[in-house]
Design an enzyme around this catalytic site. Sequence first.
Site, PDB file in Angstrom:
ATOM      1  CG  PHE A   8      -1.944  -0.999   1.330  1.00 42.68           C
ATOM      2  CD1 PHE A   8      -3.199  -0.767   0.807  1.00 42.68           C
ATOM      3  CD2 PHE A   8      -1.682  -2.225   1.932  1.00 42.68           C
ATOM      4  CE1 PHE A   8      -4.188  -1.737   0.873  1.00 42.68           C
ATOM      5  CE2 PHE A   8      -2.667  -3.202   2.010  1.00 42.68           C
ATOM      6  CZ  PHE A   8      -3.930  -2.958   1.476  1.00 42.68           C
ATOM      7  CG  ASP A   9       0.619   5.980  -1.373  1.00 40.63           C
ATOM      8  OD1 ASP A   9       1.767   6.321  -1.047  1.00 40.63           O
ATOM      9  OD2 ASP A   9      -0.329   6.784  -1.491  1.00 40.63           O
TER      10      ASP A   9
END
Length: 224
Positions: A8-9
Amino acid sequence: MKYDWILFDADETLFHFDSFGGMKLMFERFGVNFSRDDYEEYQQVNKPLWVDYQDGKITAEQLKCIRFEGWANKLGITPLEMNSAFLEAMADICTLLPGAKELLDALNGKAKLGIITNGFTELQAIRLQRTGLTDYFEHVVISEEVGVAKPDQEIFQYAYQLMGLPSKSRILMVGDNPDSDVLGGLNFGIETCWLNTHGQQRPEGIAPHYEVTSLTELKDTLLA
Protein backbone atom coordinates in the site's frame (compact mmCIF):
# COMPACT_ATOMS: atom_id res chain seq x y z
CA MET A 1 -6.60 -15.13 -2.45
CA LYS A 2 -4.82 -14.30 -5.68
CA TYR A 3 -1.96 -12.42 -3.95
CA ASP A 4 0.70 -13.39 -1.42
CA TRP A 5 1.69 -9.75 -0.89
CA ILE A 6 -0.30 -6.51 -0.97
CA LEU A 7 1.68 -3.28 -0.88
CA PHE A 8 0.00 0.00 0.00
CA ASP A 9 0.86 3.62 -0.47
CA ALA A 10 0.30 5.59 2.78
CA ASP A 11 -1.03 9.12 2.17
CA GLU A 12 -4.58 9.24 0.78
CA THR A 13 -4.52 5.44 0.44
CA LEU A 14 -4.59 4.38 4.10
CA PHE A 15 -4.34 7.75 5.85
CA HIS A 16 -6.11 11.04 5.21
CA PHE A 17 -3.47 13.65 4.44
CA ASP A 18 -5.16 16.95 5.30
CA SER A 19 -2.18 19.21 4.76
CA PHE A 20 -4.22 22.42 5.15
CA GLY A 21 -5.48 21.17 8.54
CA GLY A 22 -1.91 20.28 9.53
CA MET A 23 -0.54 23.67 8.44
CA LYS A 24 -3.34 25.49 10.28
CA LEU A 25 -2.64 23.59 13.51
CA MET A 26 1.11 24.10 13.22
CA PHE A 27 0.76 27.86 12.66
CA GLU A 28 -1.74 28.14 15.53
CA ARG A 29 0.99 26.71 17.74
CA PHE A 30 3.30 29.46 16.45
CA GLY A 31 0.60 32.06 17.16
CA VAL A 32 -0.09 32.71 13.46
CA ASN A 33 -3.49 32.66 11.75
CA PHE A 34 -2.90 30.65 8.55
CA SER A 35 -5.50 31.28 5.82
CA ARG A 36 -6.62 29.33 2.77
CA ASP A 37 -4.84 31.98 0.62
CA ASP A 38 -1.62 31.39 2.55
CA TYR A 39 -2.07 27.69 1.86
CA GLU A 40 -2.56 28.23 -1.89
CA GLU A 41 0.64 30.27 -1.92
CA TYR A 42 2.51 27.51 -0.06
CA GLN A 43 1.22 24.86 -2.47
CA GLN A 44 2.61 26.81 -5.44
CA VAL A 45 6.04 26.11 -3.94
CA ASN A 46 5.33 22.69 -2.44
CA LYS A 47 3.63 20.85 -5.32
CA PRO A 48 6.38 21.28 -7.95
CA LEU A 49 8.94 20.21 -5.32
CA TRP A 50 7.15 16.87 -4.87
CA VAL A 51 7.25 16.32 -8.64
CA ASP A 52 11.00 17.08 -8.62
CA TYR A 53 11.43 14.69 -5.68
CA GLN A 54 9.57 11.88 -7.50
CA ASP A 55 11.68 12.56 -10.57
CA GLY A 56 14.88 12.27 -8.51
CA LYS A 57 15.89 15.90 -9.14
CA ILE A 58 15.99 16.88 -5.46
CA THR A 59 16.48 14.98 -2.19
CA ALA A 60 14.02 14.62 0.69
CA GLU A 61 16.24 16.95 2.71
CA GLN A 62 16.08 19.66 0.02
CA LEU A 63 12.30 19.31 -0.27
CA LYS A 64 11.88 19.76 3.51
CA CYS A 65 14.03 22.90 3.54
CA ILE A 66 12.95 24.67 0.37
CA ARG A 67 9.21 24.41 0.97
CA PHE A 68 9.40 26.15 4.36
CA GLU A 69 12.23 28.65 3.72
CA GLY A 70 10.00 31.73 3.39
CA TRP A 71 7.85 31.03 6.44
CA ALA A 72 10.77 29.84 8.59
CA ASN A 73 12.60 33.13 7.95
CA LYS A 74 9.52 35.11 9.02
CA LEU A 75 9.21 33.09 12.24
CA GLY A 76 12.93 33.09 13.00
CA ILE A 77 13.35 29.32 13.04
CA THR A 78 15.08 26.87 10.66
CA PRO A 79 13.15 25.25 7.80
CA LEU A 80 13.90 21.81 9.30
CA GLU A 81 12.42 22.83 12.66
CA MET A 82 9.36 24.00 10.81
CA ASN A 83 9.15 20.77 8.83
CA SER A 84 9.24 18.78 12.09
CA ALA A 85 6.51 20.99 13.59
CA PHE A 86 4.39 20.35 10.48
CA LEU A 87 4.86 16.56 10.63
CA GLU A 88 4.02 16.62 14.34
CA ALA A 89 0.78 18.49 13.58
CA MET A 90 -0.01 16.02 10.78
CA ALA A 91 0.45 13.13 13.22
CA ASP A 92 -1.87 14.86 15.69
CA ILE A 93 -4.73 15.17 13.16
CA CYS A 94 -4.14 11.81 11.45
CA THR A 95 -7.20 9.69 10.62
CA LEU A 96 -7.66 6.56 8.53
CA LEU A 97 -9.53 6.52 5.23
CA PRO A 98 -13.00 4.93 5.48
CA GLY A 99 -12.75 1.14 5.29
CA ALA A 100 -8.97 0.98 5.91
CA LYS A 101 -9.14 -0.93 9.20
CA GLU A 102 -11.84 -3.29 7.87
CA LEU A 103 -9.79 -4.01 4.74
CA LEU A 104 -6.64 -4.77 6.75
CA ASP A 105 -8.58 -6.97 9.18
CA ALA A 106 -10.07 -8.89 6.26
CA LEU A 107 -6.64 -9.40 4.65
CA ASN A 108 -4.89 -10.27 7.90
CA GLY A 109 -3.58 -13.85 7.66
CA LYS A 110 -4.60 -14.17 4.00
CA ALA A 111 -1.74 -12.12 2.50
CA LYS A 112 1.36 -10.37 3.79
CA LEU A 113 1.07 -6.59 3.85
CA GLY A 114 3.61 -3.83 3.29
CA ILE A 115 3.79 -0.07 2.74
CA ILE A 116 5.87 1.81 0.17
CA THR A 117 5.62 5.56 0.76
CA ASN A 118 7.20 8.74 -0.55
CA GLY A 119 6.27 10.39 2.77
CA PHE A 120 8.78 11.25 5.49
CA THR A 121 10.17 8.86 8.10
CA GLU A 122 9.27 11.16 11.00
CA LEU A 123 5.56 10.73 10.34
CA GLN A 124 5.22 7.04 9.44
CA ALA A 125 5.86 5.10 12.66
CA ILE A 126 3.89 7.50 14.84
CA ARG A 127 0.85 7.36 12.55
CA LEU A 128 0.89 3.57 12.42
CA GLN A 129 1.16 3.45 16.19
CA ARG A 130 -1.62 5.99 16.83
CA THR A 131 -4.01 4.30 14.42
CA GLY A 132 -3.20 0.83 15.77
CA LEU A 133 -1.87 -0.43 12.43
CA THR A 134 1.78 -1.15 13.30
CA ASP A 135 1.38 -4.92 13.59
CA TYR A 136 -0.43 -5.37 10.27
CA PHE A 137 2.64 -4.62 8.15
CA GLU A 138 5.69 -6.80 7.57
CA HIS A 139 7.67 -3.97 6.01
CA VAL A 140 7.37 -0.19 5.79
CA VAL A 141 9.60 1.12 2.99
CA ILE A 142 10.13 4.90 3.07
CA SER A 143 11.66 6.80 0.15
CA GLU A 144 13.60 9.11 2.47
CA GLU A 145 15.48 6.08 3.87
CA VAL A 146 15.99 4.31 0.54
CA GLY A 147 17.23 7.48 -1.19
CA VAL A 148 14.85 7.24 -4.17
CA ALA A 149 11.11 7.83 -4.50
CA LYS A 150 8.30 6.05 -6.37
CA PRO A 151 7.97 5.58 -9.33
CA ASP A 152 11.74 4.79 -9.41
CA GLN A 153 12.28 1.04 -9.82
CA GLU A 154 14.93 1.06 -7.12
CA ILE A 155 12.45 1.58 -4.28
CA PHE A 156 10.31 -1.32 -5.55
CA GLN A 157 13.42 -3.49 -5.90
CA TYR A 158 14.40 -2.59 -2.34
CA ALA A 159 10.97 -3.67 -1.04
CA TYR A 160 11.10 -6.81 -3.21
CA GLN A 161 14.43 -7.86 -1.63
CA LEU A 162 12.98 -7.33 1.85
CA MET A 163 10.00 -9.46 0.90
CA GLY A 164 12.31 -12.34 -0.02
CA LEU A 165 11.83 -12.15 -3.82
CA PRO A 166 8.33 -13.69 -4.06
CA SER A 167 6.68 -14.35 -7.43
CA LYS A 168 5.90 -10.95 -8.97
CA SER A 169 2.61 -12.27 -10.32
CA ARG A 170 1.42 -12.63 -6.72
CA ILE A 171 2.12 -9.04 -5.62
CA LEU A 172 -0.40 -6.18 -5.79
CA MET A 173 0.46 -2.47 -5.36
CA VAL A 174 -2.42 -0.25 -4.18
CA GLY A 175 -2.24 3.54 -4.31
CA ASP A 176 -4.04 6.78 -5.11
CA ASN A 177 -1.36 8.27 -7.35
CA PRO A 178 -1.42 6.91 -10.91
CA ASP A 179 2.05 8.28 -11.69
CA SER A 180 4.00 7.06 -8.67
CA ASP A 181 1.98 4.07 -7.41
CA VAL A 182 0.40 2.58 -10.52
CA LEU A 183 3.05 3.39 -13.12
CA GLY A 184 5.81 2.53 -10.65
CA GLY A 185 4.22 -0.85 -9.95
CA LEU A 186 3.52 -1.60 -13.61
CA ASN A 187 7.08 -0.75 -14.63
CA PHE A 188 8.36 -3.08 -11.92
CA GLY A 189 6.22 -5.90 -13.32
CA ILE A 190 3.65 -6.27 -10.55
CA GLU A 191 -0.14 -5.90 -10.63
CA THR A 192 -1.65 -2.62 -9.53
CA CYS A 193 -4.83 -1.13 -8.17
CA TRP A 194 -5.67 2.55 -8.50
CA LEU A 195 -7.68 3.90 -5.56
CA ASN A 196 -9.55 6.67 -7.37
CA THR A 197 -11.69 8.19 -4.62
CA HIS A 198 -12.23 11.51 -6.44
CA GLY A 199 -13.41 10.21 -9.80
CA GLN A 200 -10.35 11.47 -11.68
CA GLN A 201 -9.82 10.91 -15.37
CA ARG A 202 -7.46 7.98 -15.98
CA PRO A 203 -4.14 9.38 -17.28
CA GLU A 204 -3.12 8.53 -20.83
CA GLY A 205 -1.03 5.36 -21.09
CA ILE A 206 -1.51 4.17 -17.49
CA ALA A 207 -3.64 1.02 -17.18
CA PRO A 208 -4.00 -0.40 -13.65
CA HIS A 209 -5.25 -3.97 -13.27
CA TYR A 210 -8.03 -2.68 -10.99
CA GLU A 211 -9.62 0.68 -10.35
CA VAL A 212 -11.74 1.15 -7.21
CA THR A 213 -13.44 4.16 -5.66
CA SER A 214 -13.08 3.06 -2.02
CA LEU A 215 -11.20 0.65 0.22
CA THR A 216 -14.48 -1.16 0.85
CA GLU A 217 -14.75 -1.81 -2.90
CA LEU A 218 -11.15 -3.07 -2.87
CA LYS A 219 -11.96 -5.45 0.00
CA ASP A 220 -14.95 -6.84 -1.93
CA THR A 221 -12.82 -7.19 -5.09
CA LEU A 222 -9.95 -8.98 -3.38
CA LEU A 223 -12.07 -11.30 -1.27
CA ALA A 224 -14.77 -12.05 -3.85
